[in-house]
Design an enzyme around this catalytic site. Structure first.
Site, mmCIF file in Angstrom:
data_model
loop_
_atom_site.group_PDB
_atom_site.id
_atom_site.type_symbol
_atom_site.label_atom_id
_atom_site.label_comp_id
_atom_site.label_asym_id
_atom_site.label_seq_id
_atom_site.Cartn_x
_atom_site.Cartn_y
_atom_site.Cartn_z
ATOM 1 N N PRO A 37 7.126 -15.926 -0.956
ATOM 2 C CA PRO A 37 7.580 -17.231 -0.478
ATOM 3 C C PRO A 37 7.200 -17.474 0.975
ATOM 4 O O PRO A 37 7.074 -16.548 1.768
ATOM 5 C CB PRO A 37 9.103 -17.150 -0.649
ATOM 6 C CG PRO A 37 9.409 -15.691 -0.567
ATOM 7 C CD PRO A 37 8.245 -14.995 -1.200
ATOM 8 N N THR A 49 17.215 -6.061 20.622
ATOM 9 C CA THR A 49 16.534 -4.816 20.232
ATOM 10 C C THR A 49 15.231 -5.191 19.517
ATOM 11 O O THR A 49 15.101 -5.005 18.307
ATOM 12 C CB THR A 49 17.429 -3.957 19.309
ATOM 13 O OG1 THR A 49 17.856 -4.764 18.184
ATOM 14 C CG2 THR A 49 18.647 -3.449 20.053
ATOM 15 N N HIS A 70 0.831 -1.193 0.000
ATOM 16 C CA HIS A 70 0.000 0.000 0.000
ATOM 17 C C HIS A 70 0.872 1.251 0.000
ATOM 18 O O HIS A 70 2.075 1.194 0.181
ATOM 19 C CB HIS A 70 -0.913 0.033 1.244
ATOM 20 C CG HIS A 70 -1.978 -1.012 1.207
ATOM 21 N ND1 HIS A 70 -3.140 -0.853 0.519
ATOM 22 C CD2 HIS A 70 -2.036 -2.244 1.769
ATOM 23 C CE1 HIS A 70 -3.893 -1.929 0.665
ATOM 24 N NE2 HIS A 70 -3.237 -2.786 1.422
#
Length: 264
Positions: A101, A184, A68
């Site tokens: 995939p 992180t 989008h």
């Protein structure tokens, strides 16, 4: 750098504010909405920031919606993308599966699928760096833990995975998952590449990426240089966002972005 995620879904602005249509098909361009909805990006930016503040995990769902119109910032590169993409009138999962995939596919299939839309090997390696953020649900990785532990996994990482995914058949009603990057988890960075080189990748595709001779050189380079990762990630995301868009009078501007107008 903070974990920021900003997506400009300009189509939402149209759904709420304007039904403007260009008679001439401009295709995808920068600042497509500057005349019809000049405050679109500021409006969407603010709303997404508020949503991200309340529900940070939604950022990773948005990342999957890169087909989008959007501009992306995830604790790393700011990527200005062209806008003007319209929504399809129908969506078919089987067609999507032809192009994207699966996480258990071979690296050859992964590379071929992305090559078909113009994304080269370093671009694929960079795109899979999206696994730096978010989480993997246990149902996607229990086959690496049960009935036997995959010997390719780092033994120091296995206890954490078993703790998070204690059942061979995960409870479908429970939200069981493992963070993709324990260091992180909410920041898009090159820590992912260091993890997979250390055999801490959760998915089969992560392990293949680190050890396939076609991709390993780029994995090692991105593990050493975050700037290189960001450069290739930005290039690949831009290419991905411009793949086969509906523009002009093709498709539609949805009144509700998750439902085709004929069903609304």
């Amino acid at each position: 750098m903070g974990a920021k995620v900003v997506f400009f879904f300009a189509l939402l602005c149209f759904a709420a504010v304007s039904a403007f249509q260009d008679e001439e098909d401009q295709g995808l361009v920068m600042n497509f909405y500057k005349d019809s909805c000049p405050q679109a990006e500021e409006i969407i930016r603010e709303q997404v920031r508020l949503l991200y503040k309340r529900h940070k995990n939604t950022a990773f769902s948005w990342l999957r919606n890169i087909f989008h119109d959007c501009g992306v910032q995830l604790g790393g590169p700011y990527i200005p993308l062209k806008t003007g993409r319209r929504d399809g009138r129908k969506s078919r999962a089987d067609v999507l599966e032809e192009y994207l995939p699966d996480h258990n596919e071979s690296m050859s299939v992964v590379l071929d699928r992305f090559a078909a839309i113009g994304i080269d090997t370093p671009g694929v390696v960079a795109l899979l760096g999206s696994h730096s953020v978010g989480r993997t649900h246990c149902v996607k990785l229990v086959h690496r833990l049960y009935p036997e532990i995959d010997p390719a996994l780092n033994p120091d990482h296995v206890p954490h995975m078993l703790h998070k995914c204690p059942d061979q058949i995960p409870d479908p009603k429970a939200v069981q998952y493992v963070r993709n990057d324990r260091g992180t988890p909410m920041i898009l960075d090159n820590n992912y590449y260091r993890n997979i080189l250390d055999n801490k990748g959760l998915l089969i595709v992560d392990h293949q990426l680190a050890y396939d001779k076609r991709t390993r050189p780029y994995v090692k380079k991105m593990a050493k240089s975050q700037d290189y990762f960001f450069k290739e990630f930005s290039r690949a995301i831009t290419k991905l966002s411009e793949n086969n868009p509906l523009t002009g009078n093709k498709g539609e501007i949805r009144r509700r972005c998750n439902v085709a107008n004929k069903l609304h």
